[in-house]
Design a protein around this motif. Sequence first.
Motif, mmCIF file in Angstrom:
data_model
loop_
_atom_site.group_PDB
_atom_site.id
_atom_site.type_symbol
_atom_site.label_atom_id
_atom_site.label_comp_id
_atom_site.label_asym_id
_atom_site.label_seq_id
_atom_site.Cartn_x
_atom_site.Cartn_y
_atom_site.Cartn_z
ATOM 1 N N LYS A 1 6.624 -1.131 -1.650
ATOM 2 C CA LYS A 1 7.229 -1.189 -2.985
ATOM 3 C C LYS A 1 8.706 -1.509 -2.877
ATOM 4 O O LYS A 1 9.213 -2.424 -3.528
ATOM 5 C CB LYS A 1 7.006 0.149 -3.693
ATOM 6 C CG LYS A 1 7.668 0.296 -5.051
ATOM 7 C CD LYS A 1 7.414 1.707 -5.583
ATOM 8 C CE LYS A 1 7.897 2.041 -6.937
ATOM 9 N NZ LYS A 1 9.000 1.386 -7.522
ATOM 10 N N ASP B 1 4.039 -1.952 -9.222
ATOM 11 C CA ASP B 1 3.017 -0.958 -9.558
ATOM 12 C C ASP B 1 2.012 -0.988 -8.406
ATOM 13 O O ASP B 1 1.191 -1.906 -8.306
ATOM 14 C CB ASP B 1 2.345 -1.322 -10.879
ATOM 15 C CG ASP B 1 1.275 -0.325 -11.303
ATOM 16 O OD1 ASP B 1 0.735 0.395 -10.437
ATOM 17 O OD2 ASP B 1 0.963 -0.287 -12.507
ATOM 18 N N LEU B 2 2.118 -0.005 -7.495
ATOM 19 C CA LEU B 2 1.242 0.015 -6.322
ATOM 20 C C LEU B 2 -0.229 0.138 -6.694
ATOM 21 O O LEU B 2 -1.093 -0.484 -6.069
ATOM 22 C CB LEU B 2 1.630 1.159 -5.380
ATOM 23 C CG LEU B 2 2.887 0.951 -4.554
ATOM 24 C CD1 LEU B 2 3.211 2.216 -3.768
ATOM 25 C CD2 LEU B 2 2.737 -0.230 -3.618
ATOM 26 N N ASN B 3 -0.531 0.952 -7.701
ATOM 27 C CA ASN B 3 -1.933 1.147 -8.112
ATOM 28 C C ASN B 3 -2.562 -0.155 -8.593
ATOM 29 O O ASN B 3 -3.723 -0.425 -8.318
ATOM 30 C CB ASN B 3 -2.048 2.217 -9.186
ATOM 31 C CG ASN B 3 -1.727 3.593 -8.652
ATOM 32 O OD1 ASN B 3 -1.973 3.885 -7.482
ATOM 33 N ND2 ASN B 3 -1.161 4.445 -9.490
ATOM 34 N N ALA B 4 -1.801 -0.944 -9.319
ATOM 35 C CA ALA B 4 -2.308 -2.217 -9.834
ATOM 36 C C ALA B 4 -2.142 -3.351 -8.816
ATOM 37 O O ALA B 4 -2.759 -4.404 -8.953
ATOM 38 C CB ALA B 4 -1.603 -2.576 -11.133
ATOM 39 N N SER C 1 0.790 -1.225 0.000
ATOM 40 C CA SER C 1 0.000 0.000 0.000
ATOM 41 C C SER C 1 0.828 1.283 0.000
ATOM 42 O O SER C 1 0.271 2.361 -0.113
ATOM 43 C CB SER C 1 -0.932 0.009 1.216
ATOM 44 O OG SER C 1 -0.161 -0.022 2.403
ATOM 45 N N CYS C 2 2.153 1.172 0.136
ATOM 46 C CA CYS C 2 2.964 2.383 0.257
ATOM 47 C C CYS C 2 4.344 2.176 -0.381
ATOM 48 O O CYS C 2 4.666 1.080 -0.837
ATOM 49 C CB CYS C 2 3.129 2.777 1.722
ATOM 50 S SG CYS C 2 4.056 1.554 2.684
ATOM 51 N N HIS C 3 5.147 3.224 -0.360
ATOM 52 C CA HIS C 3 6.471 3.130 -0.967
ATOM 53 C C HIS C 3 7.395 2.198 -0.190
ATOM 54 O O HIS C 3 8.280 1.580 -0.774
ATOM 55 C CB HIS C 3 7.090 4.516 -1.123
ATOM 56 C CG HIS C 3 6.452 5.287 -2.230
ATOM 57 N ND1 HIS C 3 6.648 4.979 -3.556
ATOM 58 C CD2 HIS C 3 5.588 6.328 -2.220
ATOM 59 C CE1 HIS C 3 5.937 5.805 -4.317
ATOM 60 N NE2 HIS C 3 5.278 6.632 -3.520
#
Length: 69
Positions: free
Chosen positions: A17, A36-39, A12-14
């Motif tokens: 990632k 790709d956090l959004n996906a 959900s966050c950097h």
Amino acid sequence: MKDVTIKVNGMSCHHCKNAVESEVKGLKGVDSAVVDLNAGNVKVTFDETRVTLDDIYDAIDEAGYEPVK
């Protein structure tokens, strides 16, 4: 080289990632890992003769996230 996109639950966050990318990139035979956090997924380019898909799933799990197989 083979490209796969793996759905990963729990990111959900950097920090998430960076943790997943770092763990997967640390495997010998992995050329790149881009989250790709959004996906909610990670795209991995790897050498199938040096690392398996199961190794990549295990690395994601080690980072604290759930790969969807």
